[in-house]
Write an enzyme that holds these catalytic residues in place. Structure first.
Site, PDB file in Angstrom:
ATOM      1  N   HIS B  68      12.338 -16.918 -12.492  1.00 20.67           N
ATOM      2  CA  HIS B  68      13.436 -16.020 -12.886  1.00 20.67           C
ATOM      3  C   HIS B  68      13.195 -14.622 -12.311  1.00 20.67           C
ATOM      4  O   HIS B  68      14.080 -14.037 -11.681  1.00 20.67           O
ATOM      5  CB  HIS B  68      13.565 -15.966 -14.404  1.00 20.67           C
ATOM      6  CG  HIS B  68      14.428 -14.840 -14.911  1.00 20.67           C
ATOM      7  ND1 HIS B  68      15.789 -14.805 -14.702  1.00 20.67           N
ATOM      8  CD2 HIS B  68      14.129 -13.709 -15.583  1.00 20.67           C
ATOM      9  CE1 HIS B  68      16.285 -13.703 -15.237  1.00 20.67           C
ATOM     10  NE2 HIS B  68      15.294 -13.010 -15.767  1.00 20.67           N
ATOM     11  N   ASP B  97      29.168  -0.345  14.058  1.00 17.12           N
ATOM     12  CA  ASP B  97      28.399  -1.473  13.505  1.00 17.12           C
ATOM     13  C   ASP B  97      27.019  -0.939  13.156  1.00 17.12           C
ATOM     14  O   ASP B  97      26.744   0.258  13.271  1.00 17.12           O
ATOM     15  CB  ASP B  97      28.294  -2.617  14.545  1.00 17.12           C
ATOM     16  CG  ASP B  97      28.087  -3.971  13.866  1.00 17.12           C
ATOM     17  OD1 ASP B  97      27.173  -4.067  13.025  1.00 17.12           O
ATOM     18  OD2 ASP B  97      28.854  -4.909  14.147  1.00 17.12           O
ATOM     19  N   TRP B 133       5.991 -13.047 -12.393  1.00 20.71           N
ATOM     20  CA  TRP B 133       6.441 -12.481 -11.105  1.00 20.71           C
ATOM     21  C   TRP B 133       5.447 -11.440 -10.611  1.00 20.71           C
ATOM     22  O   TRP B 133       5.446 -11.090  -9.437  1.00 20.71           O
ATOM     23  CB  TRP B 133       7.843 -11.897 -11.205  1.00 20.71           C
ATOM     24  CG  TRP B 133       7.922 -10.477 -11.659  1.00 20.71           C
ATOM     25  CD1 TRP B 133       7.944 -10.034 -12.941  1.00 20.71           C
ATOM     26  CD2 TRP B 133       7.964  -9.298 -10.838  1.00 20.71           C
ATOM     27  NE1 TRP B 133       7.996  -8.668 -12.977  1.00 20.71           N
ATOM     28  CE2 TRP B 133       8.013  -8.186 -11.708  1.00 20.71           C
ATOM     29  CE3 TRP B 133       7.962  -9.067  -9.469  1.00 20.71           C
ATOM     30  CZ2 TRP B 133       8.053  -6.867 -11.249  1.00 20.71           C
ATOM     31  CZ3 TRP B 133       8.004  -7.739  -9.018  1.00 20.71           C
ATOM     32  CH2 TRP B 133       8.054  -6.668  -9.899  1.00 20.71           C
ATOM     33  N   SER B 161      12.075  -9.755   6.200  1.00 23.30           N
ATOM     34  CA  SER B 161      13.518  -9.538   6.141  1.00 23.30           C
ATOM     35  C   SER B 161      13.843  -8.131   5.637  1.00 23.30           C
ATOM     36  O   SER B 161      14.676  -7.422   6.208  1.00 23.30           O
ATOM     37  CB  SER B 161      14.144 -10.604   5.230  1.00 23.30           C
ATOM     38  OG  SER B 161      15.429 -10.216   4.836  1.00 23.30           O
ATOM     39  N   SER B 162      13.162  -7.719   4.571  1.00 27.26           N
ATOM     40  CA  SER B 162      13.427  -6.385   4.009  1.00 27.26           C
ATOM     41  C   SER B 162      13.075  -5.284   4.992  1.00 27.26           C
ATOM     42  O   SER B 162      13.788  -4.290   5.114  1.00 27.26           O
ATOM     43  CB  SER B 162      12.609  -6.168   2.738  1.00 27.26           C
ATOM     44  OG  SER B 162      13.106  -6.955   1.707  1.00 27.26           O
ATOM     45  N   HIS B 245       5.747  -0.375  -8.147  1.00 25.93           N
ATOM     46  CA  HIS B 245       6.523   0.710  -8.747  1.00 25.93           C
ATOM     47  C   HIS B 245       7.599   1.251  -7.821  1.00 25.93           C
ATOM     48  O   HIS B 245       8.752   1.349  -8.225  1.00 25.93           O
ATOM     49  CB  HIS B 245       5.677   1.809  -9.379  1.00 25.93           C
ATOM     50  CG  HIS B 245       6.541   2.531 -10.359  1.00 25.93           C
ATOM     51  ND1 HIS B 245       6.819   2.012 -11.601  1.00 25.93           N
ATOM     52  CD2 HIS B 245       7.319   3.615 -10.217  1.00 25.93           C
ATOM     53  CE1 HIS B 245       7.718   2.774 -12.184  1.00 25.93           C
ATOM     54  NE2 HIS B 245       8.032   3.755 -11.385  1.00 25.93           N
ATOM     55  N   GLU B 247       9.016  -0.435  -5.728  1.00 23.88           N
ATOM     56  CA  GLU B 247       9.969  -1.548  -5.732  1.00 23.88           C
ATOM     57  C   GLU B 247      11.028  -1.395  -6.828  1.00 23.88           C
ATOM     58  O   GLU B 247      12.203  -1.661  -6.605  1.00 23.88           O
ATOM     59  CB  GLU B 247       9.206  -2.869  -5.903  1.00 23.88           C
ATOM     60  CG  GLU B 247      10.065  -4.088  -6.209  1.00 23.88           C
ATOM     61  CD  GLU B 247      10.963  -4.521  -5.068  1.00 23.88           C
ATOM     62  OE1 GLU B 247      10.684  -4.134  -3.918  1.00 23.88           O
ATOM     63  OE2 GLU B 247      11.932  -5.242  -5.331  1.00 23.88           O
ATOM     64  N   TYR B 249      12.204   1.284  -7.972  1.00 19.63           N
ATOM     65  CA  TYR B 249      13.175   2.302  -7.552  1.00 19.63           C
ATOM     66  C   TYR B 249      14.037   1.802  -6.407  1.00 19.63           C
ATOM     67  O   TYR B 249      15.186   2.204  -6.261  1.00 19.63           O
ATOM     68  CB  TYR B 249      12.470   3.616  -7.223  1.00 19.63           C
ATOM     69  CG  TYR B 249      11.885   4.233  -8.466  1.00 19.63           C
ATOM     70  CD1 TYR B 249      12.648   4.305  -9.621  1.00 19.63           C
ATOM     71  CD2 TYR B 249      10.583   4.678  -8.527  1.00 19.63           C
ATOM     72  CE1 TYR B 249      12.131   4.816 -10.791  1.00 19.63           C
ATOM     73  CE2 TYR B 249      10.054   5.193  -9.696  1.00 19.63           C
ATOM     74  CZ  TYR B 249      10.829   5.256 -10.829  1.00 19.63           C
ATOM     75  OH  TYR B 249      10.322   5.753 -11.982  1.00 19.63           O
ATOM     76  N   SER B 260      27.545   7.315  -7.957  1.00 23.28           N
ATOM     77  CA  SER B 260      27.887   8.660  -7.488  1.00 23.28           C
ATOM     78  C   SER B 260      29.134   8.658  -6.614  1.00 23.28           C
ATOM     79  O   SER B 260      29.751   9.703  -6.406  1.00 23.28           O
ATOM     80  CB  SER B 260      26.717   9.268  -6.698  1.00 23.28           C
ATOM     81  OG  SER B 260      25.573   9.304  -7.498  1.00 23.28           O
ATOM     82  N   HIS B 294       0.639   3.311 -14.381  1.00 28.10           N
ATOM     83  CA  HIS B 294       1.169   3.301 -15.748  1.00 28.10           C
ATOM     84  C   HIS B 294       1.517   1.874 -16.188  1.00 28.10           C
ATOM     85  O   HIS B 294       1.814   1.651 -17.351  1.00 28.10           O
ATOM     86  CB  HIS B 294       2.356   4.267 -15.916  1.00 28.10           C
ATOM     87  CG  HIS B 294       3.599   3.884 -15.201  1.00 28.10           C
ATOM     88  ND1 HIS B 294       4.435   4.799 -14.626  1.00 28.10           N
ATOM     89  CD2 HIS B 294       4.161   2.694 -14.941  1.00 28.10           C
ATOM     90  CE1 HIS B 294       5.446   4.175 -14.060  1.00 28.10           C
ATOM     91  NE2 HIS B 294       5.301   2.897 -14.236  1.00 28.10           N
ATOM     92  N   HIS B 295       1.489   0.931 -15.221  1.00 25.39           N
ATOM     93  CA  HIS B 295       1.653  -0.473 -15.603  1.00 25.39           C
ATOM     94  C   HIS B 295       0.337  -1.060 -16.092  1.00 25.39           C
ATOM     95  O   HIS B 295       0.272  -2.227 -16.455  1.00 25.39           O
ATOM     96  CB  HIS B 295       2.137  -1.288 -14.399  1.00 25.39           C
ATOM     97  CG  HIS B 295       3.482  -0.856 -13.903  1.00 25.39           C
ATOM     98  ND1 HIS B 295       4.652  -1.411 -14.380  1.00 25.39           N
ATOM     99  CD2 HIS B 295       3.848   0.077 -12.991  1.00 25.39           C
ATOM    100  CE1 HIS B 295       5.684  -0.840 -13.763  1.00 25.39           C
ATOM    101  NE2 HIS B 295       5.229   0.072 -12.926  1.00 25.39           N
ATOM    102  N   THR B 320      15.394  12.312 -12.861  1.00 29.78           N
ATOM    103  CA  THR B 320      16.327  11.312 -13.385  1.00 29.78           C
ATOM    104  C   THR B 320      17.312  11.966 -14.335  1.00 29.78           C
ATOM    105  O   THR B 320      18.510  11.676 -14.311  1.00 29.78           O
ATOM    106  CB  THR B 320      15.558  10.179 -14.094  1.00 29.78           C
ATOM    107  OG1 THR B 320      14.463   9.794 -13.267  1.00 29.78           O
ATOM    108  CG2 THR B 320      16.444   8.982 -14.334  1.00 29.78           C
ATOM    109  N   LYS B 323      20.041  13.752 -12.515  1.00 36.45           N
ATOM    110  CA  LYS B 323      21.112  12.871 -12.040  1.00 36.45           C
ATOM    111  C   LYS B 323      22.108  12.558 -13.166  1.00 36.45           C
ATOM    112  O   LYS B 323      23.328  12.631 -12.976  1.00 36.45           O
ATOM    113  CB  LYS B 323      20.529  11.564 -11.480  1.00 36.45           C
ATOM    114  CG  LYS B 323      19.627  11.783 -10.296  1.00 36.45           C
ATOM    115  CD  LYS B 323      19.376  10.515  -9.512  1.00 36.45           C
ATOM    116  CE  LYS B 323      20.522  10.203  -8.612  1.00 36.45           C
ATOM    117  NZ  LYS B 323      20.394  10.719  -7.254  1.00 36.45           N
ATOM    118  N   ARG B 442       5.151 -10.707 -24.599  1.00 38.27           N
ATOM    119  CA  ARG B 442       6.079 -11.299 -23.643  1.00 38.27           C
ATOM    120  C   ARG B 442       5.461 -12.578 -23.065  1.00 38.27           C
ATOM    121  O   ARG B 442       4.288 -12.840 -23.238  1.00 38.27           O
ATOM    122  CB  ARG B 442       6.407 -10.297 -22.539  1.00 38.27           C
ATOM    123  CG  ARG B 442       5.215  -9.885 -21.711  1.00 38.27           C
ATOM    124  CD  ARG B 442       5.526  -8.706 -20.800  1.00 38.27           C
ATOM    125  NE  ARG B 442       6.325  -9.131 -19.670  1.00 38.27           N
ATOM    126  CZ  ARG B 442       6.302  -8.522 -18.471  1.00 38.27           C
ATOM    127  NH1 ARG B 442       5.526  -7.479 -18.273  1.00 38.27           N
ATOM    128  NH2 ARG B 442       7.057  -8.948 -17.490  1.00 38.27           N
TER     129      ARG B 442
END
Lengths: 388, 517
Positions: B68, B97, B133, B161-162, B245, B247, B249, B260, B294-295, B320, B323, B442
């Protein structure tokens, strides 16, 4: 790696078949369950240590600050959505920048954050303490999927397994009050005493967590982490492994029994006496029938989950007719004591005592059509362990 | 060139180098993955509907949580944003293009193979990856099922790819802007993607590195993550989160860009604080590189490390916040109407802010000792990802779909989809805050009885949310098939070059660059 459709499709099919079963059985399940103590709990509890209360207060402080900010921001937003609706003929203004407000809403939140960060930092410094002055030190080792507690310098150690039965988990028996949160041997610690936990793991990463103490520390193989607590109230405190550690991650609870110091001391004395007694018992010869009786108990507690109620296998290999259980004794002992690396078969050498190992090996060799007729004595297991 | 249309049949899609075709491919692929990942989520929620094991066994449950997460992150959210970038970036900057059209084709077409490889592992002996994951070693190395090797190669392909997609976007933005389109005139969606592309180029190689180290540990006898051989399992976490991290964002910045664009249109007022929006995005991107641990507050870091990562993380709240304040101020004294894209954008701002609040709570290191690895964390990141990334993508689809296919969607159906999704997601994820704080870890297939009530509610919400996404598919297909013709302008006060071209957008646009004043 081979593609085995018949095997691999089963879980997928089980999902489809189970979906119907789920909703049908919901009503039955709800009735059979014992009313849990704390239904609809929505918040952290303050716990029973100075640290846990400090963390709770910090948590509530940050929470209320967020609530206030939320009311202000969402207030302006909802006011705008109500007041400046296109459908009510609102005419849009054209302003689109203002350095002053940008500076204000950069600086003010920064100040609020500093206000949060200072108490949080001081709390963290209180928690960080190598606890060398602790009176009691316990080495906690995470295993897939149980905990081992070792009282340093006291000669007492034991494993702590979940006690909830497979029947309760599989919805065959009614679930008890402490479903999934009960163990055979809880950790026992004295109250009002500084206790140090040295936390590590034997296989993968686990995490030892007791919410009431606000102690959560990763148990990492090859490294030792430290945590400490001073529990102020007697009681039974429950927690769970908090780091995904494989199949039975959800089934390795933690139970801590905090008791008065004198009670703790007599408990510790009794455990030390038991250990001494065991050392004596190992030397005694057991009859075949005694070994078979004990072996059956051990099997049903330790082995049945993977090897099946009739030795037919499951996650583990079948024992009925297995080459190990019907092969040479030394090889059988080696599998039991050292496990089989790279498979789910764990090393039971440290988890079971010599009597239990001798009994379960004897049992496996003489059950379900295995008819070896031989047995092994606890002292032989002791000698085997020394030699290997 | 102007009349040169698409090739016929399947080869159009296989060999296309057209940014609109490739955008479409990305978007449909991502929607397919969204449904697959959603089915995995529903297996999880069905099992957690009540205590006990009903539907799946723990091994399979762990495969579901893992797949998932992987499918939603790498298969649904990221390709959807790349698809939107393909469609919109050239049209927004007045380019004909993407700058590297052949690489564009390649970067899409390797993706289906990556996911075929990863998903096929559900059917091999030993099962699919089951280590979450975040695939922490040694659970993902020494103790992993054999399919971990498939997973590693799939991640490599996704990473390639990314990276190719990002290089393309950066090259396009830097080189193909229409005359007069200075950097500080670019629409915010372009800006946020520009910054996101740099993040991707910076961290995808780190992910590739960490999975390669795993591959070495598993097959070539190294011990990067095994303490027995002199390695360190915690090293894995540092490398993973140095990727992980930024990632998160990567999965939210383009959504910032989308809302926006949308909020000013339906507030009929220019975006407030354009410059500060750009600087805030850049600040968030920079900070994302210095907050990874922080993870890992409970791995046993020294006090100095905990303090640094706590303060750095709290700092993210500042840009943040800027924004959010800018969006709210854009609405203030506007003339607001509530078409479907606007509803999704407003929900985005509110619910993402709630996710931001729980993020701030999680940043407080001492409190994180209680929150870490509980459902509170699950609630937090689903509040930033579902109403954040996913609602952002849906808002974009409703907003630009009339431009893409030339037909207006049915506003009543769109609003119905919004409200079903809104209710579904809150019913699913809000109770997770409660069970998390009350102590539910979890990634468990079964739970203690006191968590039963809220879990049941969450499961009901999840099925509602899932069903409303099938409804979304229906709405989109219905719109593509027909409906009221869209005007070129589509939305009365929308601004930007994409609204100056006809609806539907011709196969080739801006073959002559427009002049931007």
């Amino acid at each position: 790696m081979s593609l085995d459709l018949s095997k691999s499709l089963t879980p997928v099919c089980r999902v489809l078949a189970g979906a119907g079963l789920l909703f049908g059985s919901a009503a039955v399940m709800a009735e059979s369950a014992v009313e849990p103590a704390q239904r609809w709990g929505v918040n952290m509890t303050p716990g029973v240590t100075e640290i846990s209360r400090g963390i709770y207060d910090l948590h509530m402080l940050i929470f209320w600050i967020c609530v206030v900010i939320g009311i202000l921001v969402f207030g302006v937003m909802f006011y705008s959505m109500y007041k400046f609706r296109h459908s009510k003929g609102a005419k849009p203004a054209t302003f689109h920048e203002n350095t002053t407000v940008e500076v204000i809403w950069t600086v003010v939140p920064a100040l609020i954050l500093i206000g949060m960060g200072i108490p949080a930092s001081s709390m963290l410094m209180d928690m960080y303490d190598d606890a060398e002055d602790a009176e009691v030190s316990v080495l906690i080792t995470g295993y897939q999927w149980k905990w081992k507690y070792e009282y340093m310098d006291e000669g007492v150690s034991f494993f702590s397994n979940m006690r909830t039965s497979r029947g309760e988990i599989n919805n065959i028996e009614p679930k008890g009050e402490h479903y999934l949160l009960e163990v055979d041997n809880p950790l026992v610690i004295p109250t009002d005493t500084k206790v140090r936990f040295l936390i590590t793991a034997n296989d993968v990463i686990h995490a030892w967590w007791v919410p009431a103490f606000a102690v959560k520390q990763d148990a990492i193989p090859g490294f030792i982490n430290t945590a400490w607590t001073v529990v102020e109230e007697e009681g039974v405190y429950r927690g769970q492994c908090a780091e995904l550690c494989g199949r039975d991650h959800g089934f390795m609870p933690i139970v801590v029994n905090a008791m008065e110091k004198s009670e703790y001391n007599s408990w510790l004395g009794a455990r030390q006496a038991e250990a001494a007694e065991l050392a004596q018992l190992i030397k005694q010869e057991k009859t075949f029938d005694e070994l078979m009786d004990v072996g059956k108990d051990v099997y049903n507690k330790q082995c049945v989950v993977c090897h099946g109620a009739n030795g037919e296998g499951g996650v583990g290999k079948a024992i009925a007719g297995s080459p190990v259980a019907t092969g040479p004794m030394d090889q059988h002992l080696s599998v039991m004591v050292n496990g089989v690396p790279g498979t789910a078969m764990q090393a039971f050498g440290a988890q079971l005592n010599e009597i239990e190992l001798a009994a379960v090996v004897t049992y496996a060799r003489n059950q379900w059509g295995n008819n070896m007729g031989d047995s092994v004595q606890p002292v032989d297991v002791y000698n085997f362990k020394q030699a290997n | 060139m102007g009349d040169h249309g698409p090739a016929k049949g399947l080869s159009r899609w296989l060999f296309t180098t057209n940014h609109k075709d490739i955008g479409t491919l990305y978007l449909w692929f991502s929607f397919a993955m969204f449904l697959v990942g959603g089915i995995f989520a529903l297996v999880i929620r069905a099992e957690l509907f009540e205590p006990g094991l009903q539907i799946v066994q723990p091994e399979f449950f762990n495969q579901m949580t893992t797949m998932h997460g992987l499918v939603m992150v790498f298969g649904a959210v990221m390709p959807a944003f790349v698809g939107l970038a393909n469609w919109l970036v050239p049209m927004m900057i007045g380019a004909p293009d993407m700058a590297l059209p052949r690489m564009n084709n390649w970067s899409f077409w390797i993706l289906p193979f990556a996911f075929f490889m990863m998903l096929s592992s559900l059917f091999v002996e030993g099962g699919a990856p089951n280590f979450g994951w975040t695939f922490y070693a040694p659970l993902s190395t020494t103790y992993a099922p054999p399919s971990v090797t498939f997973f590693i190669f799939a991640v490599h392909i996704m990473g390639a790819s990314s990276i190719m997609g990002s290089i393309n976007i950066i090259a396009t933005i830097m080189n193909l802007r229409a005359p007069g389109m200075t950097y500080m005139k670019m629409p915010l969606f372009v800006w946020t993607w520009f910054i996101t592309a740099y993040l991707l180029i910076a961290v995808m190689p780190v992910l590739a590195g960490v999975v390669t180290m795993m591959l070495m540990d598993i097959h070539f006898g190294t011990s990067f993550f095994s303490a027995a051989g002199g390695g360190d399992p915690v090293l894995f976490q540092h490398i993973f989160w140095f990727f992980g991290h930024p990632e998160v964002y990567i999965m939210i910045l383009p959504a910032f860009g989308i809302v926006s664009q949308i909020i000013p249109t339906f507030s009929r007022k220019p975006l407030f604080g354009y410059d500060s929006m750009v600087y805030a995005t850049a600040s968030i991107a920079f900070l994302s590189f210095i907050v990874w641990a922080h993870h890992m507050f409970t791995v046993g870091m020294p006090l100095a490390g905990e303090l640094f990562f706590m303060w750095a993380t709290m700092l993210i709240a500042v840009p943040t916040g800027v924004k959010v304040f800018n969006w709210v101020t854009t609405m203030f004294r506007g003339s607001i109407s509530f078409e479907t894209p606007m509803l999704f954008s407003i929900a985005f701002v509110i619910l993402f802010t709630i996710g931001g609040f729980s993020g701030l709570m999680l940043a407080i290191a001492p409190a994180d000792f209680q929150y870490h690895d509980t459902y509170f964390v699950v609630a937090h990141f689903h509040y930033v990802l579902v109403p954040g990334a996913i609602f952002g993508i849906m808002a974009a689809v409703y907003y630009w779909l009339p431009k893409w296919c030339g037909n207006m969607y049915d506003e009543t159906l769109g609003k119905t989809h919004f409200w079903l999704s809104f209710v579904g997601l809150n019913v699913t994820f809000f109770p997770m805050h409660f069970v998390g704080l009350a102590g539910m870890p979890r990634r468990i297939p079964d739970y203690a009885l006191q968590f039963a009530d809220f879990n049941q509610i969450a499961s009901v919400g999840a099925f509602l949310f899932g069903a409303s996404q099938v409804f979304f598919m229906f709405i989109v297909i219905k719109t593509i098939m027909g409906g009221k013709k869209a005007t070129d302008q589509v939305w009365e006060s929308a601004e930007g070059l994409e609204w100056t071209i006809p609806s539907p957008a011709p196969y080739h646009t801006f073959t002559t660059p427009p002049e931007v004043k």
